[in-house]
Design a protein around this motif. Structure first.
Motif, mmCIF file in Angstrom:
data_model
loop_
_atom_site.group_PDB
_atom_site.id
_atom_site.type_symbol
_atom_site.label_atom_id
_atom_site.label_comp_id
_atom_site.label_asym_id
_atom_site.label_seq_id
_atom_site.Cartn_x
_atom_site.Cartn_y
_atom_site.Cartn_z
ATOM 1 N N TYR A 83 0.822 -1.216 0.000
ATOM 2 C CA TYR A 83 0.000 0.000 0.000
ATOM 3 C C TYR A 83 0.856 1.266 0.000
ATOM 4 C CZ TYR A 83 -3.634 3.285 1.438
ATOM 5 O OH TYR A 83 -4.497 4.337 1.503
ATOM 6 N N THR A 84 1.979 1.226 0.702
ATOM 7 C CA THR A 84 2.834 2.415 0.808
ATOM 8 C C THR A 84 3.905 2.484 -0.275
ATOM 9 O OG1 THR A 84 4.244 1.321 2.432
ATOM 10 C CG2 THR A 84 2.446 2.701 3.284
ATOM 11 N N GLY A 85 3.900 1.507 -1.213
ATOM 12 C CA GLY A 85 4.809 1.589 -2.353
ATOM 13 C C GLY A 85 6.182 0.986 -2.155
ATOM 14 N N TRP A 86 6.286 -0.078 -1.394
ATOM 15 C CA TRP A 86 7.550 -0.788 -1.180
ATOM 16 C C TRP A 86 7.395 -2.243 -1.648
ATOM 17 C CZ3 TRP A 86 11.883 1.463 1.160
ATOM 18 C CH2 TRP A 86 11.679 2.751 1.664
ATOM 19 N N PRO A 87 7.247 -2.488 -2.945
ATOM 20 C CA PRO A 87 6.928 -3.841 -3.428
ATOM 21 C C PRO A 87 8.012 -4.887 -3.161
ATOM 22 C CG PRO A 87 7.369 -2.362 -5.277
ATOM 23 C CD PRO A 87 7.342 -1.517 -4.034
ATOM 24 N N GLN A 88 9.298 -4.538 -3.278
ATOM 25 C CA GLN A 88 10.348 -5.540 -3.037
ATOM 26 C C GLN A 88 10.356 -5.965 -1.564
ATOM 27 O OE1 GLN A 88 11.099 -2.906 -5.163
ATOM 28 N NE2 GLN A 88 11.102 -4.223 -6.970
ATOM 29 N N SER A 89 10.226 -5.006 -0.678
ATOM 30 C CA SER A 89 10.173 -5.326 0.750
ATOM 31 C C SER A 89 8.934 -6.165 1.051
ATOM 32 C CB SER A 89 10.153 -4.051 1.592
ATOM 33 O OG SER A 89 11.338 -3.323 1.414
ATOM 34 N N ALA A 90 7.825 -5.828 0.419
ATOM 35 C CA ALA A 90 6.582 -6.576 0.625
ATOM 36 C C ALA A 90 6.744 -8.025 0.186
ATOM 37 C CB ALA A 90 5.445 -5.910 -0.142
ATOM 38 N N GLN A 91 7.421 -8.244 -0.944
ATOM 39 C CA GLN A 91 7.625 -9.615 -1.417
ATOM 40 C C GLN A 91 8.479 -10.411 -0.428
ATOM 41 O OE1 GLN A 91 9.170 -9.219 -5.398
ATOM 42 N NE2 GLN A 91 7.127 -9.250 -6.291
ATOM 43 N N PHE A 92 9.528 -9.794 0.079
ATOM 44 C CA PHE A 92 10.382 -10.465 1.059
ATOM 45 C C PHE A 92 9.598 -10.807 2.328
ATOM 46 C CE2 PHE A 92 13.185 -10.186 4.767
ATOM 47 C CZ PHE A 92 14.037 -11.238 4.490
ATOM 48 N N ILE A 93 8.853 -9.835 2.828
ATOM 49 C CA ILE A 93 8.076 -10.050 4.060
ATOM 50 C C ILE A 93 6.998 -11.112 3.834
ATOM 51 C CG2 ILE A 93 6.446 -8.936 5.660
ATOM 52 C CD1 ILE A 93 9.350 -8.179 6.187
#
Length: 136
Positions: A83-93
């Motif tokens: 939602y906040t625009g951090w797709p790579q971090s989101a994928q890792f998490i």
């Protein structure tokens, strides 16, 4: 690319797993209380062994629940990151969330195996007692 709905798909599954884990915990807690009462009335080494097995299973369920909650938490964090625009971090998490869920399911399988082994011991006692009766 991970979308916002992908982690959200796990919510119902994780919630149902946590409910199932809680039901297992409550069932074991009831059995332990009954065995404790039986032990108070008639101490037995077999009851102590059963309580020891149940203690291990309770510990496993605690870890199963903890990993399941961790998985749900990380799903929410992944959604926030998307939602906040951090797709790579989101994928890792989100990947980490999936690993926690796999670990939780693995522990569930181990606890189920322990439960089956305990039941098989009780059944073998019943079969031995029945054979003894048949020989009389």
């Amino acid at each position: 690319m991970l979308s916002l709905t992908t982690p959200a798909l796990l919510f119902p599954a994780i919630s149902l797993l946590l409910l199932a884990y809680t039901n297992r915990y409550l069932a074991l807690a009831s059995i332990i209380r009954n065995l404790y009462d039986d032990y108070q009335q008639s101490p037995s080494e077999k009851l102590v062994q059963q309580i020891g097995n149940l203690r291990q299973r309770i510990a496993l369920i605690k870890w199963m629940q903890s990993l399941g909650v961790g998985s749900l938490f990380l799903c929410v964090v992944a959604m926030l990151l998307i939602y906040t625009g951090w797709p790579q971090s989101a994928q890792f998490i989100f990947g980490t969330s999936l690993l926690l869920m796999i670990m939780s399911l693995g522990m569930s399988l181990l606890e189920l195996r322990m439960s089956t082994d305990a039941l098989n011991i009780l059944l073998s006692d019943l079969i031995a007692a029945e054979r003894e009766r048949g020989q009389r």
